[in-house]
Design an enzyme around this catalytic site. Structure first.
Site, short mmCIF file in Angstrom:
data_model
loop_
_atom_site.label_atom_id
_atom_site.label_comp_id
_atom_site.label_asym_id
_atom_site.label_seq_id
_atom_site.Cartn_x
_atom_site.Cartn_y
_atom_site.Cartn_z
N TYR A 1 0.89 -1.27 -0.08
CA TYR A 1 -0.07 -0.04 0.13
C TYR A 1 0.82 1.16 -0.16
O TYR A 1 1.75 1.31 0.64
CB TYR A 1 -0.86 0.09 1.12
N TYR B 1 -0.88 -9.63 0.74
CA TYR B 1 0.25 -9.48 1.41
C TYR B 1 0.13 -10.12 3.06
O TYR B 1 -0.93 -10.45 3.40
CB TYR B 1 0.33 -7.82 2.04
N ARG C 1 -3.36 -11.62 3.98
CA ARG C 1 -4.65 -11.18 3.40
C ARG C 1 -4.59 -11.68 1.95
O ARG C 1 -3.76 -11.44 1.35
CB ARG C 1 -4.79 -9.46 3.43
N HIS D 1 -7.37 -8.35 -2.47
CA HIS D 1 -8.84 -7.73 -2.05
C HIS D 1 -8.88 -6.63 -2.63
O HIS D 1 -7.55 -5.72 -2.41
CB HIS D 1 -9.19 -8.15 -0.86
N HIS E 1 -10.73 -2.71 -1.29
CA HIS E 1 -11.56 -2.35 -0.13
C HIS E 1 -12.67 -1.51 -0.95
O HIS E 1 -12.26 -0.59 -1.90
CB HIS E 1 -10.82 -1.26 0.82
FE LIG Z 1 -6.31 -4.35 2.81
#
Ligand SMILES: [Fe+3]
Lengths: 203, 247
Positions: free
Chosen positions: B113, B152, B162, B165, B167
């Site tokens: 991110y 990640y 995770r 995905h 959000h």
């Molecule tokens: Fe996330």
């Protein structure tokens, strides 16, 4: 009424720690959007008494949440909702009614510059006390939390408010009433759990 | 917005909390100290919950829904599989929700991110920001173009990851309809290992967060498509049992 062949609501999932990328990209140095949504609720033309709301969301250990998304929705100075769905006609066109804050990345404190809302009718037509609706999402919050902020200088209206009246444990009502901090400045801290846990609503 | 015979919006159906994760889900450790312990107070919708802001197209820029281009330097592109993510926003009555604000955020193709608190060793992509937004059309359709995000690791259990995905934050017509969720990708074996996915008890509810590959809408020689429909709460057909006084 609810029909048997209705669709089911999409399940909620936590906003996670990086909600800022989606809702406040500028805070992450991502210069993609010209306008950030919910940043400016009022302009010089907005009618009503200017107020500032400050607060912090605390977890069960008393630590501030530094990664929360806080949204507010409220009526204009005459108690009419801008936007969509208010059957009573047009609200102040210079007021959005909607605010969004991420809170300070170090302290977690959120700030809203808005106006004091007027009184909105309850479903029986009687006026509710002036209030602001809050919605909180964050890492560790699996489904967004709804609450309301009321005003400390509205004792008579608060005493007859039908929503506050729903709260059986009267000692919890003060969790929904902001504290005066300075002229026109109110503090509304939100406690997710533990001593002084804020009242949250299933709306 | 005419939602009922009188032109007035009705209250939203009570939320079916069985479709959602509980506030307290100890497999997801952060929820332990961030979950209210006292019951929620039931509140029939008032105008404060039934109404909601309108987000105009005038607030959006032309590349807001294009994550492939909206952060890339001129003449450059982000790394990773190019995809289209699209679908409809409907309410529980299967009616489209036009004018809904859909905002998305995600990691890059390596699972990283663009955020100052992110410490995963996978590199940033200089051409990928990771945010997008759009407003649904009259039939409730939305559409983004993006890069398929990577999985990640995250600090929860000793080895939690995770699944890939995206959000989603969705704003329909009333404040009570507000929803934040995550979309997963069909065929990912990591979905069912994820402690955040597993906060949802009902596997059928999880399935509704998994976007199938939408072969028919794949763009040849360009991008695959995934279809993700979103259902927001529906409304009763009448505003109130009693008329508002003075109106
Ligand atoms: Fe996330």
């Amino acid at each position: 009424m609810r029909l048997p062949d209705q669709l089911k609501e999409t399940p909620s999932q936590t906003a996670g720690p990086y909600v800022h990328i989606g809702c406040f990209p500028r805070m992450c140095g991502i210069e993609v959007y010209e306008h950030e949504i919910g940043a400016d609720m009022v302009s010089d033309a907005t009618r009503g008494e200017r107020i500032e709301i400050r607060g912090t969301v605390y977890d069960g250990t008393g630590a501030p949440l530094r990664d929360a998304l806080i949204e507010i929705w409220q009526a204009d100075a005459e108690g009419r909702h801008p936007g969509r769905g208010d059957p009573r006609g047009l609200a102040d066109p210079a007021f959005t009614g909607f605010g969004r804050s991420a809170g300070d990345p170090d302290t977690g404190e959120f700030v809203f510059q808005t106006i004091k809302p007027g009184r909105v009718p309850f479903k029986d037509g009687k006026p509710m006390a002036p209030h602001i609706t809050f919605w909180i999402a964050a890492r560790g919050i699996n489904i967004g939390l709804h609450t309301r902020m009321y005003f400390p200088d509205e004792e008579a209206a608060n005493a007859e408010d039908p929503v506050l009246g729903r709260i059986e444990l009267k000692s919890r009502i003060p969790t929904l009433i902001a504290r005066p901090e300075a002229p026109g400045v109110y503090r509304f801290d939100i406690r997710l759990q533990g001593e002084g846990e804020t009242v949250f609503f299933d709306i | 917005m005419r939602n009922s015979p009188g032109g007035l919006p009705g209250a939203f159906f009570a939320r079916d909390r069985d479709q959602h994760p509980p506030a307290y889900a100890p497999g997801y450790k952060t929820s332990v100290t961030r979950s209210p312990t006292k019951p929620l107070i039931a509140l029939d919708n008032t105008l404060s919950e039934m109404t909601g802001p309108v987000f105009g197209h005038d607030r959006l820029g032309p590349l807001d829904d294009d994550l492939i281009l909206n952060f890339a330097k001129p003449g450059e592109l982000p790394v990773g599989p190019r995809i289209v993510v699209h679908g409809r926003v409907l309410d529980e009555n299967a009616r489209p929700v036009p004018g809904a604000l859909v905002e998305v955020w995600q990691a890059n193709a390596g699972g990283r991110y663009r955020h100052r608190k992110e410490s995963y060793l996978a590199p940033l992509d200089p051409n990928f920001g990771g945010c997008g937004r759009c407003i649904t059309d009259e039939e409730g359709w939305y559409r983004f173009r993006t890069i398929q995000p990577g999985a990640y690791p995250w600090p929860n259990g000793p080895n939690d990851w995770r699944p890939a995905h995206i959000h989603f934050s969705v704003f329909g017509h009333g404040f009570a309809q507000r929803l934040i969720t995550q979309m997963y990708f069909e065929g990912d074996p990591m979905i069912w290992k994820c402690p955040i996915v597993r906060t949802i008890a009902d596997p059928a509810a999880v399935e509704r967060l998994i976007a199938p590959l939408d072969w028919a809408n794949t763009i040849p020689m360009d991008a695959r498509a995934y279809r993700f429909d979103i259902v927001l709460r529906g409304r009763r057909s009448t505003l109130f049992e009693n008329r508002l006084e003075g109106n």
